[in-house]
Design a protein around this motif. Structure first.
Motif, PDB file in Angstrom:
ATOM      1  N   VAL A  74      -9.336  17.642  11.644  1.00 49.17           N
ATOM      2  CA  VAL A  74      -8.299  18.503  12.044  1.00 49.17           C
ATOM      3  C   VAL A  74      -7.793  19.380  10.040  1.00 49.17           C
ATOM      4  N   ALA A  75      -6.836  20.409  10.566  1.00 48.43           N
ATOM      5  CA  ALA A  75      -7.315  20.900   9.671  1.00 48.43           C
ATOM      6  C   ALA A  75      -5.508  21.303   9.810  1.00 48.43           C
ATOM      7  N   VAL A  76      -4.650  22.025   8.751  1.00 55.31           N
ATOM      8  CA  VAL A  76      -3.782  22.533   8.811  1.00 55.31           C
ATOM      9  C   VAL A  76      -3.340  23.390   7.731  1.00 55.31           C
ATOM     10  N   ARG A  77      -2.441  24.472   8.092  1.00 50.26           N
ATOM     11  CA  ARG A  77      -3.304  25.676   7.165  1.00 50.26           C
ATOM     12  C   ARG A  77      -1.944  26.278   6.773  1.00 50.26           C
ATOM     13  N   SER A  78      -1.316  26.622   5.777  1.00 52.59           N
ATOM     14  CA  SER A  78      -0.314  27.910   5.878  1.00 52.59           C
ATOM     15  C   SER A  78      -0.605  29.874   6.164  1.00 52.59           C
ATOM     16  N   VAL A  79       0.107  30.231   6.863  1.00 51.47           N
ATOM     17  CA  VAL A  79      -0.953  31.368   7.185  1.00 51.47           C
ATOM     18  C   VAL A  79      -0.711  32.488   6.079  1.00 51.47           C
ATOM     19  N   LEU A  80       0.683  31.961   5.403  1.00 54.26           N
ATOM     20  CA  LEU A  80       1.093  33.315   4.556  1.00 54.26           C
ATOM     21  C   LEU A  80       0.435  32.599   3.257  1.00 54.26           C
TER      22      LEU A  80
END
Length: 164
Positions: A74-80
């Motif tokens: 499961v990954a969470v990353r900033s789009v910007l």
């Protein structure tokens, strides 16, 4: 043919969603504009306003996130700001669920770490709760968290059955 039915090699399910905090994006944009205006007016003392620039970058980096579930993590990353990310391998997850969450119970807005819980929180509402092997929770506020939890749990079940 007797015995167990043959299992087909199935690909793990995947899920992806984006979540944004408009107030963070607008606030970050306004702070960036304020920095540019003040730095141009007081060019010899522009360094005084670097705090505005730092706050703008922080709000913009955390204000828009992409959450994904794969057969491995499961990954969470900033789009910007893509280098800003958190990955949780499924091998460390025992179960997933979807529950309501409020930023204050998660330690505030943004990326947070508390004694028994880590979180990425941009708003109150639907959230994906991952129970980790360590006994800690990792929480992500995201739309359609119930579907994300089903995909995580399905991938966990498939991995456990595949290891037999």
């Amino acid at each position: 043919m007797s015995g167990s039915p043959q299992r087909r090699n199935r690909r793990p399910a995947e899920w992806k969603s984006r979540v944004a905090a408009p107030w963070m994006l607008i606030g970050g944009g306004l702070l960036a504009i304020a920095f540019l205006v003040l730095a141009s007016l007081f060019i010899d003392r522009a360094y005084v306003f670097l705090g505005l620039l730092a706050a703008a970058v922080a709000l913009l980096a955390v204000g828009w996130l992409e959450v994904s579930v794969t057969g491995r993590e499961v990954a969470v990353r900033s789009v910007l700001a893509p280098p800003l990310r958190r990955r949780v391998p499924l091998t460390k997850v025992t179960e997933a669920s979807a529950k309501h969450a409020r930023p204050m119970e998660l330690g505030g807005w943004g990326f947070r770490r508390l004694p028994k819980r880590s979180a990425v929180s941009l708003r109150a509402g639907d959230a994906l709760w991952l129970r980790l092997e360590s006994g800690r929770d990792f929480v992500i506020t995201v739309d359609d968290a119930a579907r994300a939890a089903r995909v995580v749990n399905g991938n966990l079940t498939a991995a456990r059955q595949g290891s037999r």
